[in-house]
Scaffold this active site. Structure first.
Site: not given
Ligand code: GLY
Length: 404
Positions: A114, A174
């Protein structure tokens, strides 16, 4: 990160004539007021806003994946304050700086994927708006940390799990959003290797995560020893074979960004394909259910955060598409989403709500103990601001932020 979508197409001119009815200044001022309230009333500058069901945010530490969105939102307000010459623009810069520097240690983390969200939205914006080399150094180190999670064998960046887990190699859609960190770094003093990692990740993601109808899987586990696919499943959607709407928008946005950064036509094609799937399933008010296959259209099942980042992605697609018809339809998709999000019931100017944007979903998992819907999330307000600033940049050609 946003870039100004200066658009001279027909839809853009219609918007410039005021046909959209979007009050940019009022919306940004409302969100800014809520962001300032949090800073003014939170003495602990290591407590980052996360989720809100009413008038207060729950908080998370700097290590959480959402930590960059609050400083990122503060940078967007600072950018807008500069465009409009607000008298308190220096205060917004100070606020953004304070909450950005709280994330400094995260540049060294190798425990998750992330870093793109956390560092580009904080230090990345800080560098873009101020030119401060100290911010840039953090971004470059963060790219190096993220690159350590890449496997040549799998051809992907490991999203979740220990960096040396020999049994599982878990990747989520993601992750497409974290590629900007690598590409940006490769263009700003980092090695070319970062860019190659980003494109290889994007290429294998396209092969494995897209279904024939261009809807996306959420999670895939690979064998780290061979790179072979083990299992496709969901963590935040309804079912393994369903389409989690926010995951779909991460794909649209991620490939649109990558096309812009690399000029590779295939990434534009992938983004448009994902966008067409999303748009073909969108309800009339332009805000998707948390999962397109849930059949649940009540407000408590919607995810307006997905609509906000779809709006950002569609503005970008409108600018990038060479075809005039595509430009217009993506512009309208972006504006329609933005208009809806700035009205009730999605937008709240009331102090009863810590956030501006309402009716979002963190997790639509079928297991109720994981489910978190009908709430507000800090990244909803972040992407709403990004959409507003992008729209503003397109319809007010003189409002560009001054160079640092
Ligand atoms: N990247 C985590 C979410 O979209 O909840």
């Amino acid at each position: 990160m946003t870039r100004d979508a200066r658009s001279d197409d027909v839809a853009g001119r219609a918007t410039a004539l005021g046909l959209d009815g979007i009050d940019i200044d009022s919306a940004v001022a409302t969100i800014a007021r809520k962001l300032a309230f949090y800073d003014d009333h939170q003495p602990d500058k290591s407590a980052y806003p996360n989720e809100a069901k009413a008038d207060a945010w729950t908080t998370v530490p700097a290590s959480d994946w959402v930590s960059g969105f609050y400083p990122g939102a503060l940078w967007y307000v600072h950018e807008f304050a500069m465009r409009r010459q607000w008298p308190d623009q220096a205060l917004w810069r100070q606020r953004a700086h304070t909450w950005t520097t709280g994330l400094t240690d995260e540049q060294f983390t190798t425990t998750n994927h992330d870093l793109g969200f956390m560092i580009m939205d904080s230090f990345g914006h800080g560098y873009r708006l101020t030119g401060d080399e100290a911010y840039k150094a953090v971004v470059l180190q963060a790219a190096e940390s993220l690159s350590k999670r890449y496997s040549e064998t799998v051809g992907l960046i490991r999203s979740w799990g220990a960096i040396d887990d020999a049994d599982n190699f878990v990747v989520i859609i993601d992750n497409m959003m974290n590629l900007e960190l690598l590409v940006w770094a490769s263009e700003n003093g980092g090695p070319d290797r970062y860019r190659r990692i980003a494109t290889q990740h994007a290429d294998r993601t396209r092969e494995e995560f897209f279904r024939p109808d261009h809807g996306t899987y959420h999670v895939i586990d690979f064998d780290p020893r061979t790179g072979a696919l083990k299992r496709k499943y969901t963590h935040q959607g309804l079912a393994d074979e369903s389409c989690w709407s926010r995951g779909q928008t991460w794909a649209i946005y991620g490939y649109a960004y990558l096309h812009e950064a690399t000029a590779e036509p295939r990434y534009l094609k992938h983004s448009i394909a994902a966008a067409d799937h999303y748009l073909s399933r969108l309800p009339a008010d332009h805000v998707p259910p948390s999962d397109f296959d849930s059949g649940l259209m009540g407000l408590e099942h919607r995810d307006s955060s997905a609509a906000a980042l779809a709006s950002c992605a569609f503005f970008r697609l409108s600018r990038l598409c060479p075809d005039a018809a595509d430009k217009t339809r993506f512009w309208l998709a972006a504006v329609n989403a933005l208009k809806t999000l700035l009205q009730r019931p999605y937008f709240s100017s009331s102090p009863d709500h810590a956030s501006a944007l309402r009716y979002q979903a963190r997790n639509f998992h079928p297991d109720a103990s994981h489910r978190l819907t009908n709430t507000s999330l800090i990244f909803g307000d972040y992407y709403l601001l990004e959409a507003l600033l992008t729209y503003d940049g397109a319809v007010q050609p003189t409002s560009k932020a001054p160079s640092p």
